[in-house]
Motif scaffolding. Structure first.
Motif, PDB file in Angstrom:
ATOM      1  N   UNK A  91      58.798 -37.145  33.268  1.00 30.59           N
ATOM      2  CA  UNK A  91      58.641 -38.527  32.834  1.00 30.59           C
ATOM      3  C   UNK A  91      57.291 -38.788  32.204  1.00 30.59           C
ATOM      4  N   UNK A  92      56.239 -38.224  32.767  1.00 32.62           N
ATOM      5  CA  UNK A  92      54.904 -38.416  32.202  1.00 32.62           C
ATOM      6  C   UNK A  92      54.780 -37.750  30.838  1.00 32.62           C
ATOM      7  N   UNK A  93      55.419 -36.566  30.676  1.00 34.47           N
ATOM      8  CA  UNK A  93      55.399 -35.901  29.368  1.00 34.47           C
ATOM      9  C   UNK A  93      56.152 -36.730  28.339  1.00 34.47           C
ATOM     10  N   UNK A  94      57.263 -37.334  28.746  1.00 39.29           N
ATOM     11  CA  UNK A  94      58.030 -38.178  27.832  1.00 39.29           C
ATOM     12  C   UNK A  94      57.236 -39.419  27.435  1.00 39.29           C
ATOM     13  N   UNK A  95      56.571 -40.021  28.392  1.00 39.31           N
ATOM     14  CA  UNK A  95      55.754 -41.213  28.108  1.00 39.31           C
ATOM     15  C   UNK A  95      54.649 -40.868  27.122  1.00 39.31           C
ATOM     16  N   UNK A  96      53.972 -39.756  27.341  1.00 35.89           N
ATOM     17  CA  UNK A  96      52.881 -39.334  26.454  1.00 35.89           C
ATOM     18  C   UNK A  96      53.410 -39.069  25.040  1.00 35.89           C
ATOM     19  N   UNK A  97      54.523 -38.387  24.949  1.00 33.53           N
ATOM     20  CA  UNK A  97      55.123 -38.075  23.646  1.00 33.53           C
ATOM     21  C   UNK A  97      55.520 -39.352  22.908  1.00 33.53           C
TER      22      UNK A  97
END
Length: 360
Positions: A91-97
């Motif tokens: 989820x954090x990687x998706x938010x950053x992307x």
């Protein structure tokens, strides 16, 4: 709001099969429903990355290279819609992307991690809620399952909180096929039952410690199971059951006991009601919302769990079933679909990305 035409929807989650929990059951049902409606759904989950077991929960995998590999997967799919299910590494990687590329995105709030962490580590709630507030407030909408949860999150400074109900499969869970557990197990009734993950945050000791006539039955698996088996030898622990046996076992209960103080909803409550089983629970979010308007008819909540159990015993099983039928998965999928935000409709989307979306 998502138009009725087919869209490419990217959904990022840290909770996925083989995990068995409410988040996974909800998302598998919603994704299947979106695909039936013609949407192209790309699910990104821990299985797409290298991962390690979560300490204390070996069935939960934590992706440790999502920050580096997520962009390649997402760019290749070229989504028009982005939804983030959980606040873990994926989820954090998706938010950053999404933020880097100017994509609007929605999130959902499924699990009260601050309370879980506080139970296990005594970490102050203010610290963990601060992290989650920052995570979700970057979205255009945070979906929450009940009014009580929505009010709680807004009171903690979460913005753009929107409703998203849950459902139950009334064909899978019904009063019709009912095991006779007293005969099968050689135990006395009534049967007081809990179904779910056997973990410390589920507060099962509060249930198993109650002075109740009959037999207490726990269905499910989890890290707290060996401890509970040793401490409560009079209880019956059936472990994890397959779909057919699970439905028949639910219906065998006289009362479903839900002792959790930290769940945001409690899908198992709906499954029990659909099976014609009344519910006893603490007066907290989830049970309070599900039983609103039918308190005393299909179950009972309160500060005294034993009193709630005794009050729920003997409730009208037909009324339990009728109440569960109000919660449909189609309504859940409808609300989720309407809450999604197409990227090309966002004023913050870079012009070149908007043009590419229009040309697609």
């Amino acid at each position: 709001m998502l138009p009725s035409s087919s869209r490419r929807i990217l959904i990022a989650t840290d909770a996925w099969l083989p995990q068995v929990n409410g988040v996974v059951r909800t998302m598998t049902t919603v994704i299947d429903g979106l695909r039936r409606r013609g949407h192209d759904v790309r699910l990104v989950h821990p299985g797409d990355f290298r991962s390690v077991p979560c300490p204390g929960y070996s069935e939960i995998r934590l992706a440790y290279d999502a920050a580096f590999r997520f962009a390649r997967l997402a760019d290749a799919f070229d989504p028009e819609i982005v939804h983030i299910v959980t606040e873990g590494p994926v989820g954090m990687a998706a938010r950053r992307w999404a933020r880097k590329r100017g994509y609007p995105f929605t999130t959902s709030y499924h699990t009260r991690f601050p309370e879980y962490l506080h139970t296990r580590t005594r970490l102050p709630l203010s610290l963990s809620y601060g992290v989650l507030r920052r995570f979700h407030n970057a979205s255009v909408g945070t979906m929450a399952a009940t009014q009580t949860l929505m009010d709680d999150l807004r009171g903690r400074g979460f913005r753009h909180v929107i409703p998203w109900t849950r459902g139950v499969d009334i064909s899978r869970f019904s009063p019709g096929a009912r095991r006779d557990l007293t005969a099968e197990l050689g135990v006395e009734g009534p049967i007081w039952m809990n179904v779910g993950r056997v973990a410390v945050e589920k507060n099962l000791e509060a249930f198993l410690s109650l002075d109740l006539p009959g037999t207490k039955v726990v269905v499910g698996d989890g890290p707290h199971l060996p401890h509970l088996k040793a401490r409560f030898p009079a209880a019956v622990f059936l472990g994890r059951l397959d779909d057919r046996d699970l439905g028949r076992t639910y219906a065998a209960a006289d009362v479903f006991v839900f002792p959790s103080l930290t769940d945001t909803f409690g899908l198992v409550i709906l499954e029990a009601l659909a099976s014609g089983v009344p519910v006893a629970a603490y007066d907290v979010m989830g049970p309070r919302d599900i039983l609103a308007g039918v308190e005393g008819v299909v179950g009972a909540t309160g500060r005294d769990l034993r009193a709630a159990c005794l009050s729920a015993f003997g409730a009208d099983r037909a009324a339990c079933r009728a109440h569960a039928e109000r919660f449909t998965w189609e309504a859940c999928i409808d609300m989720f679909e309407r809450a999604l935000v197409p990227a090309k409709d966002s004023p913050s989307l870079p012009a070149e990305r908007a043009n590419r979306a229009d040309a697609a």
